[in-house]
Design a protein around this motif. Structure first.
Motif, PDB file in Angstrom:
ATOM      1  N   UNK A   9       0.814  -1.209   0.000  1.00 12.78           N
ATOM      2  CA  UNK A   9       0.000   0.000   0.000  1.00 12.78           C
ATOM      3  C   UNK A   9       0.848   1.261   0.000  1.00 12.78           C
ATOM      4  N   UNK A  10       1.928   1.245   0.785  1.00 13.67           N
ATOM      5  CA  UNK A  10       2.770   2.449   0.858  1.00 13.67           C
ATOM      6  C   UNK A  10       3.534   2.662  -0.443  1.00 13.67           C
ATOM      7  N   UNK A  11       4.007   1.602  -1.062  1.00 13.79           N
ATOM      8  CA  UNK A  11       4.710   1.738  -2.342  1.00 13.79           C
ATOM      9  C   UNK A  11       3.780   2.275  -3.430  1.00 13.79           C
ATOM     10  N   UNK A  12       2.544   1.801  -3.449  1.00 13.04           N
ATOM     11  CA  UNK A  12       1.590   2.314  -4.426  1.00 13.04           C
ATOM     12  C   UNK A  12       1.248   3.778  -4.136  1.00 13.04           C
ATOM     13  N   UNK A  13       1.223   4.140  -2.864  1.00  9.47           N
ATOM     14  CA  UNK A  13       1.011   5.546  -2.498  1.00  9.47           C
ATOM     15  C   UNK A  13       2.174   6.405  -3.010  1.00  9.47           C
ATOM     16  N   UNK A  14       3.409   5.916  -2.841  1.00  7.07           N
ATOM     17  CA  UNK A  14       4.566   6.649  -3.345  1.00  7.07           C
ATOM     18  C   UNK A  14       4.501   6.801  -4.868  1.00  7.07           C
ATOM     19  N   UNK A  15       4.037   5.761  -5.548  1.00  3.47           N
ATOM     20  CA  UNK A  15       3.902   5.834  -7.004  1.00  3.47           C
ATOM     21  C   UNK A  15       2.910   6.929  -7.385  1.00  3.47           C
ATOM     22  N   UNK A  41       2.005   9.600  -5.564  1.00  4.07           N
ATOM     23  CA  UNK A  41       2.564  10.913  -5.223  1.00  4.07           C
ATOM     24  C   UNK A  41       3.616  11.332  -6.246  1.00  4.07           C
ATOM     25  N   UNK A  42       4.482  10.392  -6.634  1.00  2.49           N
ATOM     26  CA  UNK A  42       5.535  10.711  -7.598  1.00  2.49           C
ATOM     27  C   UNK A  42       4.961  11.080  -8.954  1.00  2.49           C
ATOM     28  N   UNK A  43       3.936  10.371  -9.379  1.00  2.00           N
ATOM     29  CA  UNK A  43       3.314  10.649 -10.676  1.00  2.00           C
ATOM     30  C   UNK A  43       2.649  12.020 -10.707  1.00  2.00           C
ATOM     31  N   UNK A  44       2.144  12.473  -9.562  1.00  2.53           N
ATOM     32  CA  UNK A  44       1.437  13.745  -9.495  1.00  2.53           C
ATOM     33  C   UNK A  44       2.340  14.930  -9.191  1.00  2.53           C
ATOM     34  N   UNK A  45       3.458  14.693  -8.517  1.00  5.94           N
ATOM     35  CA  UNK A  45       4.309  15.786  -8.042  1.00  5.94           C
ATOM     36  C   UNK A  45       5.260  16.256  -9.145  1.00  5.94           C
ATOM     37  N   UNK A  50       7.937   9.476 -14.478  1.00 11.55           N
ATOM     38  CA  UNK A  50       7.055   8.339 -14.716  1.00 11.55           C
ATOM     39  C   UNK A  50       7.779   7.014 -14.469  1.00 11.55           C
ATOM     40  N   UNK A  51       9.081   6.999 -14.757  1.00 10.94           N
ATOM     41  CA  UNK A  51       9.852   5.768 -14.519  1.00 10.94           C
ATOM     42  C   UNK A  51       9.918   5.452 -13.030  1.00 10.94           C
ATOM     43  N   UNK A  52      10.121   6.483 -12.197  1.00  9.99           N
ATOM     44  CA  UNK A  52      10.155   6.249 -10.755  1.00  9.99           C
ATOM     45  C   UNK A  52       8.783   5.820 -10.246  1.00  9.99           C
ATOM     46  N   UNK A  53       7.724   6.471 -10.749  1.00  6.48           N
ATOM     47  CA  UNK A  53       6.373   6.073 -10.345  1.00  6.48           C
ATOM     48  C   UNK A  53       6.124   4.625 -10.741  1.00  6.48           C
TER      49      UNK A  53
END
Length: 201
Positions: free
Chosen positions: A75-81, A83-87, A183-186
């Motif tokens: 869940x936390x990794x998907x949350x980071x994805x 946040x990264x995609x939006x930030x 996008x690659x990091x997300x």
């Protein structure tokens, strides 16, 4: 020497902590990368304590305990994805990127590794190869080897963070490449989350 070499290989192998450190450094600069390296290393403390106290063995034999931690990690990794995609603010070519408070970076870095049961189980299998559990001084030796493992991890992760921080301006000066990297990091966080979700003990 064999322990140091094995530890260096393990620390240098790209995983969740490395990806988060690189993401922090490229999006927010070298300082954020170093703070992330510290946070990811601090997350090893509970894992080492769990190995030393036998809690890791319980985690290994209890599917329920393992799954609870694993699902939280996913869940936390998907949350980071997400946040990264939006930030977009951090992934911008600027001399002074919008800084995240050090506490936020450290908390995120700690959670990335803490909510992943794999490092704990890896240490449970890794350390006894170099420290016999039936040795009279096994506990001090385990603590010593654990401290060395943490130190090597910190140095390697810090090197990743510094390198990414140095490359930041060159990379982020190219807008199209910046979008691809973000996008690659997300995507990497999604892949790591799915890998954790479908992995066994």
């Amino acid at each position: 020497m064999s322990f140091l070499l094995a530890t260096l290989v393990v620390a240098a192998t790209p995983g969740t902590g490395v990806v988060y450190t690189l993401s922090a450094a490229l999006s927010r600069g070298r300082r954020a990368g170093l703070i992330a390296a510290v946070g990811c290393t601090l997350a090893l403390v509970p894992h080492l304590v769990a190995v030393g106290t036998g809690l890791a063995a319980l985690m290994h034999t209890s599917p329920t305990a393992f799954d609870v931690v694993r699902y939280l990690g996913v869940g936390y990794l998907l949350y980071l994805a997400w946040v990264t995609a939006r930030d977009r603010s951090g992934f911008a070519a600027a001399d002074d990127p919008v800084a995240r408070p050090a506490r936020q970076v450290i908390i995120s870095a700690v959670l990335v590794n803490l909510l992943n049961p794999k490092p704990m189980l890896f240490l449970l299998a890794f350390l006894p190869q170099f420290v016999p559990t039936d040795a009279p001084d096994s506990t001090p030796q385990m603590l010593l080897h654990g401290a060395v493992f943490m130190l090597v991890t910190l140095v390697v992760f810090a090197a990743y963070g510094i390198l990414a921080g140095v490359m930041r301006e060159r990379v982020l000066a190219r807008a199209r490449l910046t979008e691809r990297i973000r996008h690659a990091f997300a995507g990497s966080f999604v892949v790591l989350g799915l890998s954790l979700l479908f992995s066994g003990r």
